[in-house]
Design a protein around this motif. Structure first.
Motif, PDB file in Angstrom:
ATOM      1  N   TYR A 155      -6.126  -5.915   7.736  1.00  0.00           N
ATOM      2  CA  TYR A 155      -6.523  -5.985   6.316  1.00  0.00           C
ATOM      3  C   TYR A 155      -8.033  -5.802   6.159  1.00  0.00           C
ATOM      4  N   LEU A 156      -8.809  -6.460   7.012  1.00  0.00           N
ATOM      5  CA  LEU A 156     -10.262  -6.323   6.936  1.00  0.00           C
ATOM      6  C   LEU A 156     -10.703  -4.896   7.243  1.00  0.00           C
ATOM      7  N   LEU A 157     -10.003  -4.234   8.173  1.00  0.00           N
ATOM      8  CA  LEU A 157     -10.342  -2.849   8.492  1.00  0.00           C
ATOM      9  C   LEU A 157     -10.047  -1.930   7.305  1.00  0.00           C
ATOM     10  N   VAL A 158      -8.900  -2.093   6.686  1.00  0.00           N
ATOM     11  CA  VAL A 158      -8.560  -1.279   5.518  1.00  0.00           C
ATOM     12  C   VAL A 158      -9.567  -1.523   4.397  1.00  0.00           C
ATOM     13  N   GLN A 159      -9.958  -2.779   4.209  1.00  0.00           N
ATOM     14  CA  GLN A 159     -10.932  -3.103   3.175  1.00  0.00           C
ATOM     15  C   GLN A 159     -12.295  -2.500   3.492  1.00  0.00           C
ATOM     16  N   ALA A 160     -12.715  -2.551   4.764  1.00  0.00           N
ATOM     17  CA  ALA A 160     -14.014  -2.000   5.153  1.00  0.00           C
ATOM     18  C   ALA A 160     -14.058  -0.479   5.002  1.00  0.00           C
ATOM     19  N   LEU A 161     -12.932   0.166   5.187  1.00  0.00           N
ATOM     20  CA  LEU A 161     -12.873   1.626   5.045  1.00  0.00           C
ATOM     21  C   LEU A 161     -12.760   2.065   3.599  1.00  0.00           C
ATOM     22  N   GLY A 162     -12.665   1.123   2.676  1.00  0.00           N
ATOM     23  CA  GLY A 162     -12.573   1.466   1.264  1.00  0.00           C
ATOM     24  C   GLY A 162     -11.229   2.032   0.856  1.00  0.00           C
ATOM     25  N   LEU A 163     -10.180   1.625   1.522  1.00  0.00           N
ATOM     26  CA  LEU A 163      -8.841   2.149   1.235  1.00  0.00           C
ATOM     27  C   LEU A 163      -8.031   1.264   0.305  1.00  0.00           C
ATOM     28  N   MET A 164      -8.610   0.150  -0.141  1.00  0.00           N
ATOM     29  CA  MET A 164      -7.874  -0.720  -1.052  1.00  0.00           C
ATOM     30  C   MET A 164      -7.613   0.016  -2.372  1.00  0.00           C
ATOM     31  N   ASP A 165      -6.410  -0.194  -2.898  1.00  0.00           N
ATOM     32  CA  ASP A 165      -5.994   0.448  -4.149  1.00  0.00           C
ATOM     33  C   ASP A 165      -6.058   1.968  -4.049  1.00  0.00           C
ATOM     34  N   THR A 166      -5.716   2.519  -2.895  1.00  0.00           N
ATOM     35  CA  THR A 166      -5.573   3.961  -2.714  1.00  0.00           C
ATOM     36  C   THR A 166      -4.242   4.228  -2.016  1.00  0.00           C
ATOM     37  N   TYR A 167      -3.721   5.422  -2.210  1.00  0.00           N
ATOM     38  CA  TYR A 167      -2.449   5.770  -1.578  1.00  0.00           C
ATOM     39  C   TYR A 167      -2.588   5.944  -0.070  1.00  0.00           C
ATOM     40  N   LEU A 168      -3.820   6.198   0.394  1.00  0.00           N
ATOM     41  CA  LEU A 168      -4.021   6.295   1.845  1.00  0.00           C
ATOM     42  C   LEU A 168      -3.706   4.980   2.542  1.00  0.00           C
ATOM     43  N   ALA A 169      -3.848   3.866   1.819  1.00  0.00           N
ATOM     44  CA  ALA A 169      -3.521   2.570   2.416  1.00  0.00           C
ATOM     45  C   ALA A 169      -2.034   2.437   2.690  1.00  0.00           C
ATOM     46  N   LEU A 170      -1.199   3.273   2.055  1.00  0.00           N
ATOM     47  CA  LEU A 170       0.238   3.252   2.307  1.00  0.00           C
ATOM     48  C   LEU A 170       0.630   4.156   3.468  1.00  0.00           C
ATOM     49  N   ILE A 171      -0.319   4.977   3.954  1.00  0.00           N
ATOM     50  CA  ILE A 171      -0.007   5.962   4.999  1.00  0.00           C
ATOM     51  C   ILE A 171      -0.713   5.643   6.308  1.00  0.00           C
ATOM     52  N   LEU A 172      -2.034   5.485   6.263  1.00  0.00           N
ATOM     53  CA  LEU A 172      -2.813   5.391   7.494  1.00  0.00           C
ATOM     54  C   LEU A 172      -2.495   4.163   8.351  1.00  0.00           C
ATOM     55  N   ALA A 240       2.084  -1.891   0.438  1.00  0.00           N
ATOM     56  CA  ALA A 240       1.761  -1.829  -0.992  1.00  0.00           C
ATOM     57  C   ALA A 240       1.535  -3.218  -1.569  1.00  0.00           C
ATOM     58  N   SER A 241       2.271  -4.199  -1.056  1.00  0.00           N
ATOM     59  CA  SER A 241       2.154  -5.552  -1.605  1.00  0.00           C
ATOM     60  C   SER A 241       0.819  -6.213  -1.260  1.00  0.00           C
ATOM     61  N   ILE A 242       0.162  -5.779  -0.174  1.00  0.00           N
ATOM     62  CA  ILE A 242      -1.104  -6.421   0.205  1.00  0.00           C
ATOM     63  C   ILE A 242      -2.315  -5.523  -0.025  1.00  0.00           C
ATOM     64  N   TYR A 243      -2.116  -4.204  -0.097  1.00  0.00           N
ATOM     65  CA  TYR A 243      -3.247  -3.304  -0.258  1.00  0.00           C
ATOM     66  C   TYR A 243      -3.404  -2.780  -1.680  1.00  0.00           C
ATOM     67  N   LEU A 244      -2.402  -2.920  -2.518  1.00  0.00           N
ATOM     68  CA  LEU A 244      -2.457  -2.419  -3.886  1.00  0.00           C
ATOM     69  C   LEU A 244      -2.413  -3.579  -4.869  1.00  0.00           C
ATOM     70  N   THR A 245      -3.275  -3.505  -5.859  1.00  0.00           N
ATOM     71  CA  THR A 245      -3.256  -4.488  -6.949  1.00  0.00           C
ATOM     72  C   THR A 245      -2.906  -3.854  -8.280  1.00  0.00           C
ATOM     73  N   ASP A 246      -3.002  -2.540  -8.358  1.00  0.00           N
ATOM     74  CA  ASP A 246      -2.657  -1.825  -9.588  1.00  0.00           C
ATOM     75  C   ASP A 246      -1.146  -1.649  -9.665  1.00  0.00           C
ATOM     76  N   GLN A 247      -0.531  -2.203 -10.700  1.00  0.00           N
ATOM     77  CA  GLN A 247       0.916  -2.133 -10.840  1.00  0.00           C
ATOM     78  C   GLN A 247       1.402  -0.704 -11.029  1.00  0.00           C
ATOM     79  N   GLU A 248       0.588   0.157 -11.606  1.00  0.00           N
ATOM     80  CA  GLU A 248       0.985   1.542 -11.855  1.00  0.00           C
ATOM     81  C   GLU A 248       1.074   2.357 -10.568  1.00  0.00           C
ATOM     82  N   MET A 249       0.469   1.881  -9.483  1.00  0.00           N
ATOM     83  CA  MET A 249       0.476   2.614  -8.223  1.00  0.00           C
ATOM     84  C   MET A 249       1.588   2.163  -7.289  1.00  0.00           C
ATOM     85  N   MET A 250       2.356   1.168  -7.675  1.00  0.00           N
ATOM     86  CA  MET A 250       3.382   0.619  -6.802  1.00  0.00           C
ATOM     87  C   MET A 250       4.492   1.635  -6.522  1.00  0.00           C
ATOM     88  N   PRO A 251       4.949   1.725  -5.264  1.00  0.00           N
ATOM     89  CA  PRO A 251       6.089   2.606  -4.957  1.00  0.00           C
ATOM     90  C   PRO A 251       7.400   1.993  -5.410  1.00  0.00           C
TER      91      PRO A 251
END
Length: 317
Positions: A155-172, A240-251
């Motif tokens: 989680y800290l790595l994803v946050q440091a890379l700036g991937l929070m609330d992005t679709y890349l957080a669902l892939i990488l 998606a449940s931990i990296y996304l906060t925008d409800q519109e981006m939820m899968p």
């Protein structure tokens, strides 16, 4: 099974095509099964099929019933009384569920292509014994199968890379599976070395050998691994449940959980449920059908490759 030669009335030979549905010839040392054994196998298979198909039948039938029929049945419906697509029309009418389905399709397609590209390149490099550092890289990949950093460092790595609330957080974070790489590597190692050496003599490089020789010969295992990745991306909900906060981006899977648990329902659905136009059970079952449909449709097309791809890729490694 070899073809059988017959003779016509004019003594001209005719080739009888083998029956694809016929049982394969039994070895001479294997005794014929008894009628009781055949009946027992049929009974066990019948019970297993019933245990698998009956819940699916209930889910599909309930999603196609009206609120009146569901209320009369007291919940889930076993025997249908008419068919209505109201639940599907409301879910796919341009609201949150339709957007979530498009998000899931996009993440699945892009993620599968990215994962397959990385896995194929890594597996091909590791399958060549003369590649630079392939043993150390292989040992490092194997170590990750038994030891992981854990959720918090990830989680800290994803946050440091700036991937929070992005679709890349669902892939990488889950882009590569070491198990799939090992299966691909074992399959590539089974390809004849003489074939690759002859291509090198003709002037082909590694990229051309991979594209023109290795990949065409590996269609079976590639189809199976692609199915594994696609099902994983389509069914994923935790990232998606931990990296996304925008409800519109939820899968779709996350929206399905909310609908099944009756949390944060869309306003239109909530209004129709409150006014008695829709049954919440029908909505829940329809969402489940939408989530299961792509996997159920694609699996039969890959099933014929499954045995060859998995067994051939797992024998040698």
């Amino acid at each position: 099974m070899s073809a059988v030669l017959d003779k016509r009335a004019d003594d001209t030979p005719r080739v009888r095509k083998p029956n694809p549905w016929a049982a394969p010839p039994r070895p001479v040392w294997e005794e014929e099964p008894s009628k009781a054994g055949l009946a027992g196998k049929g009974l066990v298979l019948g019970i297993a099929c019933f245990a698998i198909l009956f819940p699916l039948w209930i889910v599909i039938v309930t999603s196609l019933q009206s609120k009146k029929t569901i209320d009369e049945a007291g919940g889930l419906v076993v025997i249908p009384k008419g068919i209505t697509f109201v639940a599907y029309q409301e879910l796919l009418g341009g609201g949150q569920v339709q957007k979530a389905a498009l998000v899931s399709v996009g993440v699945t397609v892009v993620g599968t292509l990215f994962s397959m590209t990385v896995s194929v390149l890594c597996a091909y490099g590791l399958s060549r014994s003369g590649s630079l550092g392939h043993r150390w890289i292989l040992m490092t990949l194997l170590a990750t199968m038994f030891f992981g950093a854990g959720l918090i460092p990830t989680y800290l790595l994803v946050q440091a890379l700036g991937l929070m609330d992005t679709y890349l957080a669902l892939i990488l974070p889950s882009a590569v599976s070491v198990f799939n790489i090992l299966v691909l590597r074992a399959f590539f190692m089974n390809i004849s070395q003489e074939l690759i050496d002859s291509a090198r003599i003709d002037g082909a490089g590694d990229w051309r050998i991979l594209w023109k020789i290795v990949l065409p010969l590996s269609r079976a295992v590639l189809a199976v691994i692609a199915l594994f990745y696609a099902v994983g991306y389509w069914s994923a909900w935790f990232n998606a449940s931990i990296y996304l906060t925008d409800q519109e981006m939820m899968p779709l899977q996350n929206v399905m959980i909310q609908l099944v648990q009756m949390q944060e329902r869309p306003v239109g659905l909530q209004t129709q449920i409150n006014t008695g136009q829709l049954s919440p059970i029908a909505i829940q079952m329809a969402v489940m059908v939408l989530a299961l449909l792509p996997v159920a449709v694609l699996s039969p097309f890959v099933q014929r490759h499954f045995k060859k791809g998995m067994l051939t890729g797992a024998v040698k490694g």
